[in-house]
Write an enzyme that holds these catalytic residues in place. Structure first.
Site, PDB file in Angstrom:
ATOM      1  N   GLN A 101      -4.129  18.831   5.125  1.00 28.53           N
ATOM      2  CA  GLN A 101      -4.575  18.587   3.751  1.00 28.53           C
ATOM      3  C   GLN A 101      -6.031  18.134   3.750  1.00 28.53           C
ATOM      4  O   GLN A 101      -6.391  17.171   4.417  1.00 28.53           O
ATOM      5  CB  GLN A 101      -3.731  17.500   3.085  1.00 28.53           C
ATOM      6  CG  GLN A 101      -4.237  17.143   1.685  1.00 28.53           C
ATOM      7  CD  GLN A 101      -3.560  15.924   1.111  1.00 28.53           C
ATOM      8  OE1 GLN A 101      -2.583  16.034   0.389  1.00 28.53           O
ATOM      9  NE2 GLN A 101      -4.060  14.738   1.428  1.00 28.53           N
ATOM     10  N   SER A 160      -2.968  14.367   6.611  1.00 28.88           N
ATOM     11  CA  SER A 160      -4.012  14.031   5.649  1.00 28.88           C
ATOM     12  C   SER A 160      -5.364  13.873   6.337  1.00 28.88           C
ATOM     13  O   SER A 160      -5.441  13.412   7.479  1.00 28.88           O
ATOM     14  CB  SER A 160      -3.656  12.726   4.928  1.00 28.88           C
ATOM     15  OG  SER A 160      -4.740  12.254   4.147  1.00 28.88           O
ATOM     16  N   TYR A 185      -9.186  16.561   1.851  1.00 27.83           N
ATOM     17  CA  TYR A 185      -9.916  15.877   0.788  1.00 27.83           C
ATOM     18  C   TYR A 185     -11.293  16.521   0.734  1.00 27.83           C
ATOM     19  O   TYR A 185     -11.966  16.628   1.760  1.00 27.83           O
ATOM     20  CB  TYR A 185     -10.082  14.387   1.112  1.00 27.83           C
ATOM     21  CG  TYR A 185      -8.974  13.496   0.636  1.00 27.83           C
ATOM     22  CD1 TYR A 185      -9.192  12.575  -0.377  1.00 27.83           C
ATOM     23  CD2 TYR A 185      -7.713  13.545   1.220  1.00 27.83           C
ATOM     24  CE1 TYR A 185      -8.181  11.727  -0.807  1.00 27.83           C
ATOM     25  CE2 TYR A 185      -6.698  12.702   0.803  1.00 27.83           C
ATOM     26  CZ  TYR A 185      -6.935  11.795  -0.212  1.00 27.83           C
ATOM     27  OH  TYR A 185      -5.928  10.969  -0.632  1.00 27.83           O
ATOM     28  N   TYR A 215       0.839  -1.202   0.000  1.00 28.49           N
ATOM     29  CA  TYR A 215       0.000   0.000   0.000  1.00 28.49           C
ATOM     30  C   TYR A 215       0.874   1.253   0.000  1.00 28.49           C
ATOM     31  O   TYR A 215       0.618   2.214  -0.725  1.00 28.49           O
ATOM     32  CB  TYR A 215      -0.912   0.008   1.228  1.00 28.49           C
ATOM     33  CG  TYR A 215      -1.715   1.287   1.366  1.00 28.49           C
ATOM     34  CD1 TYR A 215      -2.874   1.484   0.626  1.00 28.49           C
ATOM     35  CD2 TYR A 215      -1.296   2.311   2.214  1.00 28.49           C
ATOM     36  CE1 TYR A 215      -3.601   2.658   0.720  1.00 28.49           C
ATOM     37  CE2 TYR A 215      -2.014   3.488   2.321  1.00 28.49           C
ATOM     38  CZ  TYR A 215      -3.174   3.650   1.574  1.00 28.49           C
ATOM     39  OH  TYR A 215      -3.879   4.825   1.668  1.00 28.49           O
ATOM     40  N   ARG A 271      -5.099   0.649  -8.416  1.00 30.92           N
ATOM     41  CA  ARG A 271      -3.852   0.147  -7.842  1.00 30.92           C
ATOM     42  C   ARG A 271      -3.943  -1.367  -7.689  1.00 30.92           C
ATOM     43  O   ARG A 271      -4.560  -1.863  -6.733  1.00 30.92           O
ATOM     44  CB  ARG A 271      -3.583   0.827  -6.502  1.00 30.92           C
ATOM     45  CG  ARG A 271      -3.508   2.352  -6.639  1.00 30.92           C
ATOM     46  CD  ARG A 271      -3.545   3.068  -5.311  1.00 30.92           C
ATOM     47  NE  ARG A 271      -3.710   4.506  -5.512  1.00 30.92           N
ATOM     48  CZ  ARG A 271      -4.050   5.355  -4.554  1.00 30.92           C
ATOM     49  NH1 ARG A 271      -4.257   4.925  -3.324  1.00 30.92           N
ATOM     50  NH2 ARG A 271      -4.189   6.648  -4.828  1.00 30.92           N
ATOM     51  N   HIS A 297       0.791  12.822  -7.061  1.00 31.46           N
ATOM     52  CA  HIS A 297       0.352  11.921  -5.997  1.00 31.46           C
ATOM     53  C   HIS A 297       1.290  10.715  -5.877  1.00 31.46           C
ATOM     54  O   HIS A 297       0.864   9.587  -5.598  1.00 31.46           O
ATOM     55  CB  HIS A 297      -1.084  11.454  -6.247  1.00 31.46           C
ATOM     56  CG  HIS A 297      -1.886  11.276  -4.987  1.00 31.46           C
ATOM     57  ND1 HIS A 297      -2.659  12.266  -4.450  1.00 31.46           N
ATOM     58  CD2 HIS A 297      -2.036  10.218  -4.151  1.00 31.46           C
ATOM     59  CE1 HIS A 297      -3.263  11.833  -3.359  1.00 31.46           C
ATOM     60  NE2 HIS A 297      -2.882  10.578  -3.154  1.00 31.46           N
ATOM     61  N   LYS A 308      -2.659  21.374  -3.902  1.00 28.81           N
ATOM     62  CA  LYS A 308      -1.729  20.251  -4.131  1.00 28.81           C
ATOM     63  C   LYS A 308      -2.266  19.351  -5.238  1.00 28.81           C
ATOM     64  O   LYS A 308      -3.450  19.057  -5.293  1.00 28.81           O
ATOM     65  CB  LYS A 308      -1.557  19.441  -2.845  1.00 28.81           C
ATOM     66  CG  LYS A 308      -0.574  18.285  -2.973  1.00 28.81           C
ATOM     67  CD  LYS A 308      -0.376  17.588  -1.644  1.00 28.81           C
ATOM     68  CE  LYS A 308       0.650  16.471  -1.742  1.00 28.81           C
ATOM     69  NZ  LYS A 308       0.172  15.322  -2.528  1.00 28.81           N
TER      70      LYS A 308
END
Length: 385
Positions: free
Chosen positions: A135, A114, A137, A32, A172, A283, A259
């Protein structure tokens, strides 16, 4: 008070820390952290393209001292790099956000928390005495957005970073195989991996299961994993555009940074909307495998818009020379994410300072080799091909 100089000679590079981390934590947690999206093309390009940059040393000039002090948004930091935000940090090592936030505070560099990591806004604000960055989201609901921004204001965060490069979750393959996609699931293979890492398992058991601490007030109680996936899909709408950024700019009174910028058009929009800075980033190669490496658009954006907005960069940096290359290419400041998490996963809470000390040491050697006295002088040493 000066930061403690903690340097473990067994691990003098980020590559050494990565190898140790790989042996110390379960495979699903390492993959991860370590992986990119699709075929990892952009993950590999990020570092490879940084390392194509060459610098010119000046050996016969007089030189007295090289200082890494860097002024950014009214604060003088002790180095030109900070700790980038990473989600689910407690999955890689228990209490990782607090370990890194404490180390960043001691070394006087920025730590970015985050929204989807495993420590709360309030706890990190307390540990850093209001010096961490946050940060965001972007939530789909305005009331959640405003509540989170209000909490960051109350905790005295000086900088809010809004994320624009996650309009959809990245594809991913490792995470999908390991059950860490949305919705997540715990597989038998994951359980066997945990049994194979007893120290990680014991530390995790002692600390408790990692949770999205900042999001807890907005989450229904006792969510199972499938419900968590649905909650994340419904709560976050990652695509940013002018109408979503304007109310954030109006509400947030501190410095506002965008960002995930990867092109000149988005940099122009950030300037138009009155933002204070941008972090050029892809990212860490986790969102768009067919895109450019971060240093390419950063160099162009810094050349065109560097006198209008603070241009920073992350994605692909793994060493002091990499930091130097990015600064020489136009970045005013840099951030590293995986490098610091490798350090914590490899060495645990007692070594939160090691990676910072190592990068400072590497960067100092480059500066003295070049005869570069100040961070802002790095572009003078760039080889222009």
């Amino acid at each position: 008070m000066a930061a403690p100089i903690v340097f473990d000679t067994r691990y003098p590079s980020v590559d050494d820390l990565r190898e140790k981390a790989k042996k110390r934590i379960p495979r699903f947690a390492f993959e991860y952290l370590d992986g990119g999206c699709n075929e990892d093309v952009n993950l590999k390009k990020n570092t490879a393209d940084i390392r194509k940059v060459e610098l010119i040393p000046r050996y016969l000039e007089k030189h007295s001292n090289s200082s890494q002090k860097t002024k950014l948004f009214g604060h003088e930091y002790d180095a030109p790099f900070g700790i980038a935000p990473i989600g689910l940090q407690g999955l890689m090592w228990p209490n990782a956000p607090e370990i890194l936030a404490k180390a960043a505070f001691k070394h006087n560099i920025p730590f970015i928390l985050s929204t989807v990591t495993t420590s709360s806004i309030e706890r990190i604000g307390e540990l850093t005495e209001g010096r961490a960055w946050f940060q965001l989201y972007h939530p789909a609901k305005e009331e959640i957005r405003d509540a989170i921004i209000g909490r960051a204001t109350d905790a005295e965060y000086p900088v809010l970073v809004i994320l624009c490069d996650v309009p959809t979750f990245g594809y991913r393959p490792r995470d999908i195989r390991n059950g860490l996609a949305m919705p997540p699931k715990m597989t038998l293979a994951n359980m066997l991996q945990i049994l194979g890492k007893p120290k990680w398992a014991l530390k995790t058991l002692m600390h408790g299961q990692p949770n999205f601490e900042t999001l807890k007030p907005y989450m229904p109680r006792n969510l199972d994993l499938k419900q968590l996936g649905k909650f994340m899909d419904e709560t976050f709408s990652g695509r940013l555009f002018e109408e979503r950024i304007k109310p954030i700019r109006d509400r947030w009174k501190g410095k506002l940074v965008l960002k995930g910028v990867a092109c000149e058009a988005d940099a122009e929009m950030a300037i138009k909307l009155g933002l204070d800075g941008i972090i050029v980033s892809n990212h860490g190669g986790r969102q768009l495998d067919a895109g450019e490496s971060s240093i390419k658009p950063m160099s162009r954006i810094a050349r065109i818009y560097g006198d209008q907005i603070t241009v920073m960069m992350d994605s692909g940096l793994r060493s002091g020379p990499d930091i130097a290359r990015c600064l020489a290419s136009g970045a005013e400041f840099t951030f590293l994410g995986r490098s610091f998490m490798y350090g914590v996963a490899a060495l645990g809470k007692k070594r939160g300072n090691h990676t910072i000390s190592m990068l400072k040491r590497q960067l100092q050697q480059v500066m003295e080799q070049l005869c570069c006295e100040r961070i802002e002088d790095f572009p003078d040493y760039l080889v222009n091909n």
